[in-house]
Design a protein around this motif. Structure first.
Motif, PDB file in Angstrom:
ATOM      1  N   SER A 110      30.738  30.435  29.338  1.00  0.00           N
ATOM      2  CA  SER A 110      29.371  30.646  29.804  1.00  0.00           C
ATOM      3  C   SER A 110      29.127  29.956  31.139  1.00  0.00           C
ATOM      4  CB  SER A 110      28.386  30.120  28.758  1.00  0.00           C
ATOM      5  OG  SER A 110      27.055  30.332  29.161  1.00  0.00           O
ATOM      6  N   ARG A 111      29.680  28.741  31.309  1.00  0.00           N
ATOM      7  CA  ARG A 111      29.534  28.055  32.601  1.00  0.00           C
ATOM      8  C   ARG A 111      30.213  28.843  33.716  1.00  0.00           C
ATOM      9  NH1 ARG A 111      30.783  21.664  31.151  1.00  0.00           N
ATOM     10  NH2 ARG A 111      28.938  21.321  29.840  1.00  0.00           N
ATOM     11  N   GLY A 112      31.384  29.376  33.435  1.00  0.00           N
ATOM     12  CA  GLY A 112      32.071  30.186  34.435  1.00  0.00           C
ATOM     13  C   GLY A 112      31.305  31.439  34.789  1.00  0.00           C
ATOM     14  N   ALA A 113      30.695  32.082  33.781  1.00  0.00           N
ATOM     15  CA  ALA A 113      29.907  33.289  34.031  1.00  0.00           C
ATOM     16  C   ALA A 113      28.696  32.976  34.896  1.00  0.00           C
ATOM     17  CB  ALA A 113      29.479  33.912  32.702  1.00  0.00           C
ATOM     18  N   ARG A 114      28.033  31.851  34.605  1.00  0.00           N
ATOM     19  CA  ARG A 114      26.867  31.476  35.418  1.00  0.00           C
ATOM     20  C   ARG A 114      27.276  31.118  36.841  1.00  0.00           C
ATOM     21  NH1 ARG A 114      25.470  28.759  30.573  1.00  0.00           N
ATOM     22  NH2 ARG A 114      26.107  26.752  31.455  1.00  0.00           N
ATOM     23  N   ALA A 115      28.434  30.468  36.980  1.00  0.00           N
ATOM     24  CA  ALA A 115      28.920  30.133  38.331  1.00  0.00           C
ATOM     25  C   ALA A 115      29.227  31.396  39.125  1.00  0.00           C
ATOM     26  CB  ALA A 115      30.165  29.251  38.228  1.00  0.00           C
ATOM     27  N   GLY A 146      37.995  29.522  27.917  1.00  0.00           N
ATOM     28  CA  GLY A 146      38.079  28.731  29.131  1.00  0.00           C
ATOM     29  C   GLY A 146      37.036  29.115  30.165  1.00  0.00           C
ATOM     30  N   ARG A 147      37.002  28.365  31.267  1.00  0.00           N
ATOM     31  CA  ARG A 147      35.994  28.582  32.321  1.00  0.00           C
ATOM     32  C   ARG A 147      36.129  29.950  32.970  1.00  0.00           C
ATOM     33  NH1 ARG A 147      32.447  25.731  35.361  1.00  0.00           N
ATOM     34  NH2 ARG A 147      32.182  26.280  37.551  1.00  0.00           N
ATOM     35  N   TYR A 148      37.343  30.480  33.031  1.00  0.00           N
ATOM     36  CA  TYR A 148      37.553  31.774  33.675  1.00  0.00           C
ATOM     37  C   TYR A 148      37.735  32.894  32.653  1.00  0.00           C
ATOM     38  CZ  TYR A 148      38.385  28.590  37.534  1.00  0.00           C
ATOM     39  OH  TYR A 148      38.253  27.592  38.469  1.00  0.00           O
ATOM     40  N   GLY A 149      37.324  32.624  31.426  1.00  0.00           N
ATOM     41  CA  GLY A 149      37.495  33.625  30.379  1.00  0.00           C
ATOM     42  C   GLY A 149      36.711  34.905  30.620  1.00  0.00           C
ATOM     43  N   ILE A 150      35.581  34.803  31.338  1.00  0.00           N
ATOM     44  CA  ILE A 150      34.772  36.000  31.562  1.00  0.00           C
ATOM     45  C   ILE A 150      35.534  37.052  32.354  1.00  0.00           C
ATOM     46  CG2 ILE A 150      33.709  35.267  33.733  1.00  0.00           C
ATOM     47  CD1 ILE A 150      32.049  37.068  30.736  1.00  0.00           C
ATOM     48  N   ALA A 151      36.576  36.637  33.073  1.00  0.00           N
ATOM     49  CA  ALA A 151      37.399  37.597  33.820  1.00  0.00           C
ATOM     50  C   ALA A 151      38.075  38.585  32.877  1.00  0.00           C
ATOM     51  CB  ALA A 151      38.447  36.864  34.656  1.00  0.00           C
ATOM     52  N   LEU A 152      38.362  38.158  31.642  1.00  0.00           N
ATOM     53  CA  LEU A 152      38.963  39.067  30.663  1.00  0.00           C
ATOM     54  C   LEU A 152      38.018  40.216  30.336  1.00  0.00           C
ATOM     55  CD1 LEU A 152      40.582  36.537  28.165  1.00  0.00           C
ATOM     56  CD2 LEU A 152      41.723  37.876  29.945  1.00  0.00           C
ATOM     57  N   ALA A 153      36.724  39.955  30.379  1.00  0.00           N
ATOM     58  CA  ALA A 153      35.739  41.006  30.097  1.00  0.00           C
ATOM     59  C   ALA A 153      35.494  41.889  31.308  1.00  0.00           C
ATOM     60  CB  ALA A 153      34.432  40.360  29.633  1.00  0.00           C
ATOM     61  N   LEU A 154      35.435  41.280  32.488  1.00  0.00           N
ATOM     62  CA  LEU A 154      35.035  42.021  33.684  1.00  0.00           C
ATOM     63  C   LEU A 154      36.186  42.815  34.314  1.00  0.00           C
ATOM     64  CD1 LEU A 154      32.765  39.359  35.424  1.00  0.00           C
ATOM     65  CD2 LEU A 154      32.047  41.371  34.128  1.00  0.00           C
TER      66      LEU A 154
END
Length: 292
Positions: free
Chosen positions: A180-185, A48-56
Motif C-alpha cells: 500500500s505504501r508503494g502504491a501511494r508513492a 513488498g513495497r513494489y508488489g503493486i507492479a505485479l498488478a499493474l
C-alpha cells in the motif's frame, strides 16, 4: 493531440448526456477481483513495497500491445476509437462538476452531507468548511480529470489506464502495508507533475502573484514527491478572488448578493478555467501541427 481534444470533449459530454451509460461502462470490479487474487497467491513479492507492479504491469503491457496493434488498421480509425474509449473509461469515474452541482443544489443537511461525501469529505462540519471544500474540489479535479489527461497526452491509452489503476490501488483497503505504501508513492509520483502544471495554469487564469508566492511558501519549488502545495495554492487563490470580488462591489457602491457556498462555486469555476486553458494549449499545438 487532436485525439486528446476529441476524447476529452466526448468524456465530458457523455458524462452529462448519458451518465447512466457512462457509469455502467466505468466499472473496475475486475481490477478489485484481480487485486484480491494476487493477495491470495502473490506471496512475498506481493507483500513488498513494489508488489503493486505485479498488478499493474500485465494490464499496462496488454494496453500497450493493443495500442500498438490498432494504430495502423483502417487508416488509424480503429486506434482512434480505442484511444477515445480508454480515455472515457479512465475519466472520472464520476463527473466532478455534476457532484459539485449536487452539493450546491442540496436543500437539506442530510442530502448535502451525502453529496459532499462523494468528494471524499465526511463529518458534520464538512458542509460549513469552505477551505476543506476547495481542497476537495482540487484533489478530485487532479484525480478525476487532469491526472488522466496529462498521462494520456504523454503516453496515450497506456498512460490513462496506468494513472487510473494506480489511483485505485492507492486507495485500495486490503493491500498489505508495504504494498500500500508503494502504491501511494507511485500515485504521488504520477500526481506531482500534474499538480505543478495545474498550479501554473491557475496562476495564468487567476492572480499570478498570489499563486506564485503561496506555491513557493508551500514548498512547490522543491523537487520532491509531494502535492500538498496544490491545496494551499487553491485555498489562497479562491480566497483572493472572493476578496477581489467583494472589493469590486464595494467600489461600485453595490451590495453583493450573498451566495451559498461561495468558496465551492469559485473553486469549480477556477477548475473549469484551468481545464479550458489546457485544452486551448492543446488546440494551439494541433493547429500548429496542421499548419506545418
Amino acid at each position: 493531440m487532436s485525439i486528446t481534444l476529441v476524447a476529452v470533449v466526448l468524456a465530458l459530454v457523455l458524462g452529462h448526456v448519458a451518465p447512466a451509460l457512462v457509469a455502467s461502462f466505468r466499472q473496475y470490479g475486475w481490477y478489485t477481483a484481480w487485486l484480491h487474487w494476487l493477495g491470495e497467491s502473490g506471496g512475498d513479492a506481493w507483500r513488498g513495497r513494489y508488489g503493486i507492479a505485479l498488478a499493474l504491469a500485465p494490464i499496462v503491457l496488454l494496453v500497450a500491445l493493443l495500442q500498438w496493434m490498432l494504430d495502423g488498421p483502417v487508416y488509424g480509425l480503429v486506434g482512434l476509437l480505442f484511444d477515445i474509449a480508454v480515455l472515457v473509461y479512465a475519466w472520472g469515474p464520476r463527473d466532478l462538476d455534476v457532484d459539485v452541482e449536487a452539493i450546491i443544489d442540496a436543500h437539506d443537511a442530510p442530502t448535502r452531507r451525502a453529496a459532499i461525501a462523494r468528494l471524499g469529505l465526511t463529518g458534520e462540519t464538512a458542509a460549513l468548511d469552505g477551505p476543506a471544500l476547495v481542497e476537495a474540489v482540487f484533489a478530485n479535479a487532479l484525480q478525476r480529470w487532469f491526472g488522466v489527461l496529462f498521462w494520456f497526452l504523454l503516453l496515450g491509452p497506456v498512460g490513462a489506464i496506468l494513472y487510473r489503476l494506480a489511483a485505485r490501488s492507492a486507495s485500495a483497503p486490503d493491500l498489505p502495508e508495504q504494498n500500500s505504501r508503494g502504491a501511494r508513492a507511485l500515485k504521488t509520483a504520477l500526481d506531482w507533475p500534474v499538480a505543478q502544471l495545474m498550479t501554473l495554469a491557475m496562476a495564468l487564469v487567476g492572480n499570478f502573484d498570489t499563486v506564485f508566492s503561496t506555491w513557493r511558501e508551500a514548498g512547490g519549488a522543491r523537487f520532491r514527491p509531494d502535492t500538498g502545495f496544490l491545496a494551499q495554492v487553491a485555498r489562497a487563490s479562491v480566497r483572493g478572488e472572493l476578496a477581489e470580488e467583494a472589493e469590486e462591489y464595494a467600489e461600485e457602491g453595490m451590495v453583493q448578493a450573498m451566495r451559498e457556498l461561495p468558496e465551492l462555486r469559485d473553486a469549480m469555476s477556477l477548475v473549469w478555467r484551468i481545464l479550458l486553458l489546457w485544452l486551448a494549449v492543446l488546440a494551439v499545438f494541433v493547429i500548429g501541427g496542421w499548419v506545418s
